[in-house]
Motif scaffolding. Structure first.
Motif, PDB file in Angstrom:
ATOM      1  N   TRP A  87       0.861  -1.174   0.000  1.00 25.14           N
ATOM      2  CA  TRP A  87       0.000   0.000   0.000  1.00 25.14           C
ATOM      3  C   TRP A  87       0.896   1.222   0.000  1.00 25.14           C
ATOM      4  O   TRP A  87       2.079   1.157   0.343  1.00 25.14           O
ATOM      5  CB  TRP A  87      -0.969   0.023   1.184  1.00 25.14           C
ATOM      6  CG  TRP A  87      -0.341  -0.261   2.515  1.00 25.14           C
ATOM      7  CD1 TRP A  87       0.434   0.571   3.267  1.00 25.14           C
ATOM      8  CD2 TRP A  87      -0.439  -1.483   3.254  1.00 25.14           C
ATOM      9  NE1 TRP A  87       0.819  -0.030   4.435  1.00 25.14           N
ATOM     10  CE2 TRP A  87       0.299  -1.301   4.452  1.00 25.14           C
ATOM     11  CE3 TRP A  87      -1.090  -2.696   3.045  1.00 25.14           C
ATOM     12  CZ2 TRP A  87       0.412  -2.315   5.422  1.00 25.14           C
ATOM     13  CZ3 TRP A  87      -0.973  -3.688   4.002  1.00 25.14           C
ATOM     14  CH2 TRP A  87      -0.239  -3.485   5.167  1.00 25.14           C
ATOM     15  N   THR A 154       1.403  -6.984  -4.146  1.00 22.19           N
ATOM     16  CA  THR A 154       0.933  -6.097  -5.214  1.00 22.19           C
ATOM     17  C   THR A 154       0.231  -6.861  -6.330  1.00 22.19           C
ATOM     18  O   THR A 154      -0.224  -6.263  -7.303  1.00 22.19           O
ATOM     19  CB  THR A 154       2.110  -5.300  -5.810  1.00 22.19           C
ATOM     20  OG1 THR A 154       3.094  -6.212  -6.307  1.00 22.19           O
ATOM     21  CG2 THR A 154       2.753  -4.409  -4.756  1.00 22.19           C
ATOM     22  N   ARG A 155       0.145  -8.187  -6.173  1.00 14.47           N
ATOM     23  CA  ARG A 155      -0.540  -9.034  -7.159  1.00 14.47           C
ATOM     24  C   ARG A 155      -1.672  -9.763  -6.445  1.00 14.47           C
ATOM     25  O   ARG A 155      -1.437 -10.607  -5.588  1.00 14.47           O
ATOM     26  CB  ARG A 155       0.444 -10.028  -7.792  1.00 14.47           C
ATOM     27  CG  ARG A 155       1.460  -9.352  -8.707  1.00 14.47           C
ATOM     28  CD  ARG A 155       2.420 -10.358  -9.291  1.00 14.47           C
ATOM     29  NE  ARG A 155       3.432 -10.764  -8.322  1.00 14.47           N
ATOM     30  CZ  ARG A 155       4.219 -11.837  -8.466  1.00 14.47           C
ATOM     31  NH1 ARG A 155       4.060 -12.629  -9.514  1.00 14.47           N
ATOM     32  NH2 ARG A 155       5.130 -12.110  -7.565  1.00 14.47           N
ATOM     33  N   ASN A 156      -2.880  -9.438  -6.811  1.00 15.80           N
ATOM     34  CA  ASN A 156      -4.025  -9.882  -6.027  1.00 15.80           C
ATOM     35  C   ASN A 156      -4.220 -11.397  -5.998  1.00 15.80           C
ATOM     36  O   ASN A 156      -4.540 -11.954  -4.940  1.00 15.80           O
ATOM     37  CB  ASN A 156      -5.296  -9.214  -6.536  1.00 15.80           C
ATOM     38  CG  ASN A 156      -5.355  -7.745  -6.173  1.00 15.80           C
ATOM     39  OD1 ASN A 156      -4.800  -7.324  -5.170  1.00 15.80           O
ATOM     40  ND2 ASN A 156      -6.028  -6.953  -7.002  1.00 15.80           N
ATOM     41  N   ALA A 207      -3.702  -2.190  -6.734  1.00 12.77           N
ATOM     42  CA  ALA A 207      -4.675  -2.940  -7.529  1.00 12.77           C
ATOM     43  C   ALA A 207      -5.944  -3.156  -6.718  1.00 12.77           C
ATOM     44  O   ALA A 207      -6.244  -4.274  -6.293  1.00 12.77           O
ATOM     45  CB  ALA A 207      -4.084  -4.278  -7.971  1.00 12.77           C
ATOM     46  N   PRO A 208      -6.720  -2.113  -6.492  1.00 13.27           N
ATOM     47  CA  PRO A 208      -7.934  -2.244  -5.664  1.00 13.27           C
ATOM     48  C   PRO A 208      -9.005  -3.059  -6.376  1.00 13.27           C
ATOM     49  O   PRO A 208      -9.081  -3.079  -7.607  1.00 13.27           O
ATOM     50  CB  PRO A 208      -8.379  -0.802  -5.463  1.00 13.27           C
ATOM     51  CG  PRO A 208      -7.835  -0.070  -6.651  1.00 13.27           C
ATOM     52  CD  PRO A 208      -6.536  -0.737  -6.985  1.00 13.27           C
ATOM     53  N   GLN A 209      -9.856  -3.711  -5.567  1.00 10.70           N
ATOM     54  CA  GLN A 209     -10.931  -4.526  -6.121  1.00 10.70           C
ATOM     55  C   GLN A 209     -12.287  -4.138  -5.532  1.00 10.70           C
ATOM     56  O   GLN A 209     -13.174  -3.713  -6.256  1.00 10.70           O
ATOM     57  CB  GLN A 209     -10.654  -6.017  -5.840  1.00 10.70           C
ATOM     58  CG  GLN A 209      -9.428  -6.558  -6.547  1.00 10.70           C
ATOM     59  CD  GLN A 209      -9.056  -7.939  -6.050  1.00 10.70           C
ATOM     60  OE1 GLN A 209      -8.809  -8.136  -4.861  1.00 10.70           O
ATOM     61  NE2 GLN A 209      -9.004  -8.904  -6.954  1.00 10.70           N
ATOM     62  N   PRO A 215      -8.085  -4.235  -2.007  1.00  7.22           N
ATOM     63  CA  PRO A 215      -8.094  -5.592  -2.572  1.00  7.22           C
ATOM     64  C   PRO A 215      -8.963  -6.530  -1.738  1.00  7.22           C
ATOM     65  O   PRO A 215      -9.123  -6.347  -0.525  1.00  7.22           O
ATOM     66  CB  PRO A 215      -6.613  -5.999  -2.524  1.00  7.22           C
ATOM     67  CG  PRO A 215      -5.988  -5.113  -1.515  1.00  7.22           C
ATOM     68  CD  PRO A 215      -6.764  -3.835  -1.502  1.00  7.22           C
ATOM     69  N   TRP A 217      -8.436  -9.477  -0.702  1.00  3.15           N
ATOM     70  CA  TRP A 217      -7.732 -10.292   0.296  1.00  3.15           C
ATOM     71  C   TRP A 217      -7.453  -9.538   1.592  1.00  3.15           C
ATOM     72  O   TRP A 217      -7.052 -10.143   2.593  1.00  3.15           O
ATOM     73  CB  TRP A 217      -6.402 -10.800  -0.275  1.00  3.15           C
ATOM     74  CG  TRP A 217      -5.526  -9.748  -0.902  1.00  3.15           C
ATOM     75  CD1 TRP A 217      -5.393  -9.500  -2.230  1.00  3.15           C
ATOM     76  CD2 TRP A 217      -4.667  -8.815  -0.230  1.00  3.15           C
ATOM     77  NE1 TRP A 217      -4.513  -8.456  -2.444  1.00  3.15           N
ATOM     78  CE2 TRP A 217      -4.052  -8.020  -1.223  1.00  3.15           C
ATOM     79  CE3 TRP A 217      -4.361  -8.565   1.098  1.00  3.15           C
ATOM     80  CZ2 TRP A 217      -3.146  -7.000  -0.926  1.00  3.15           C
ATOM     81  CZ3 TRP A 217      -3.466  -7.548   1.405  1.00  3.15           C
ATOM     82  CH2 TRP A 217      -2.875  -6.789   0.409  1.00  3.15           C
TER      83      TRP A 217
END
Length: 248
Positions: A87, A154-156, A207-209, A215, A217
């Protein structure tokens, strides 16, 4: 073979006060970050004052040890995740990766969360939940989670796998009523703390979801973190203070 007895129940009045104090402190801290993150010096002063106010209520040796666990393990988690880009803060005065005010949050959580868990569970942790073996296992789980998160955070997709596996291992190893409440609290905090902060711009994720903010997770990661930090804290309290833990 040893047997354990339940700790005495926490009086309802004390439970209510602890619940109100912890949640009030969390609300104040969140509001401070949302409103003052662009004034990091003022926010640092505010967080230090908030910490001081909460220490007026909880200041036993066990509480101070919890504060130190947050100061060390909590802030190491924060800084390493900042440094690896899991983050990104809007202001980064500390080592060019984090604001100083965030480093006060973990000590506050370190000595207040055990009281909230006692209030939710209705009693203090049982004797024996803190031990050298529990400390070893909690450190291993915490360190593994942190290391893998720094690699994959940084990789969901891979980070989600990391969080699911580590949460499963954590709850397989630690699953008393306090552990389960701590996991639930961590997951909820991963939403109610992070969403206002990201909406305000205090920090963001690469990489927000969920709602385009955090994210998916993240609540699982919070659950892993809080359960293991809780076990580290209670184990150190038992080992170093002869079982003098957070008062009911």
């Amino acid at each position: 073979m040893t047997t354990s007895t339940l700790s005495p129940p926490v009086p309802l009045t004390s439970r209510s006060l602890d619940f109100a104090a912890v949640l009030g402190g969390a609300a104040a801290g969140t509001a401070g970050i949302v409103l003052l993150f662009n004034e990091p010096t003022a926010l640092l002063v505010f967080m230090l004052l908030l910490c001081g106010v909460l220490l007026l209520r909880w200041h036993t040796r066990a509480d101070l040890l919890g504060l130190l666990v947050g100061l060390s393990f909590g802030n190491l988690t924060e800084v390493l995740c900042d440094a690896t880009g899991v983050w990104v803060h809007a202001t980064r005065a500390f080592l060019d990766v984090a604001p100083f005010y965030i480093l006060v949050c973990y000590p506050i959580l370190g000595f207040t969360v055990p009281h909230l868990m006692n209030a939710l569970a209705g009693r203090a942790r049982e004797r024996g939940e803190g031990s050298a073996r529990a400390l070893r296992d909690a450190l291993l789980l915490w360190g593994t989670h942190l290391g893998l998160s720094c690699l994959f955070g940084t990789r969901n997709a891979p980070e989600a796998v990391v969080c699911v596996v580590l949460l499963g291992l954590t709850l397989w190893r630690f699953h008393t009523v306090h552990d389960l409440w701590t996991a639930a609290f961590g997951a909820v905090l991963g939403l109610v703390w992070e969403i206002p902060a990201t909406v305000s711009g205090a920090w963001h994720f690469p990489a927000p979801q969920l709602m385009g903010l955090i994210p998916a997770w993240l609540p699982l990661a919070y659950a892993v973190f809080f359960v293991n930090l809780g076990r580290i804290t209670v184990s150190l309290q038992e080992i170093l203070l002869g079982g003098r833990r957070a008062d009911p």
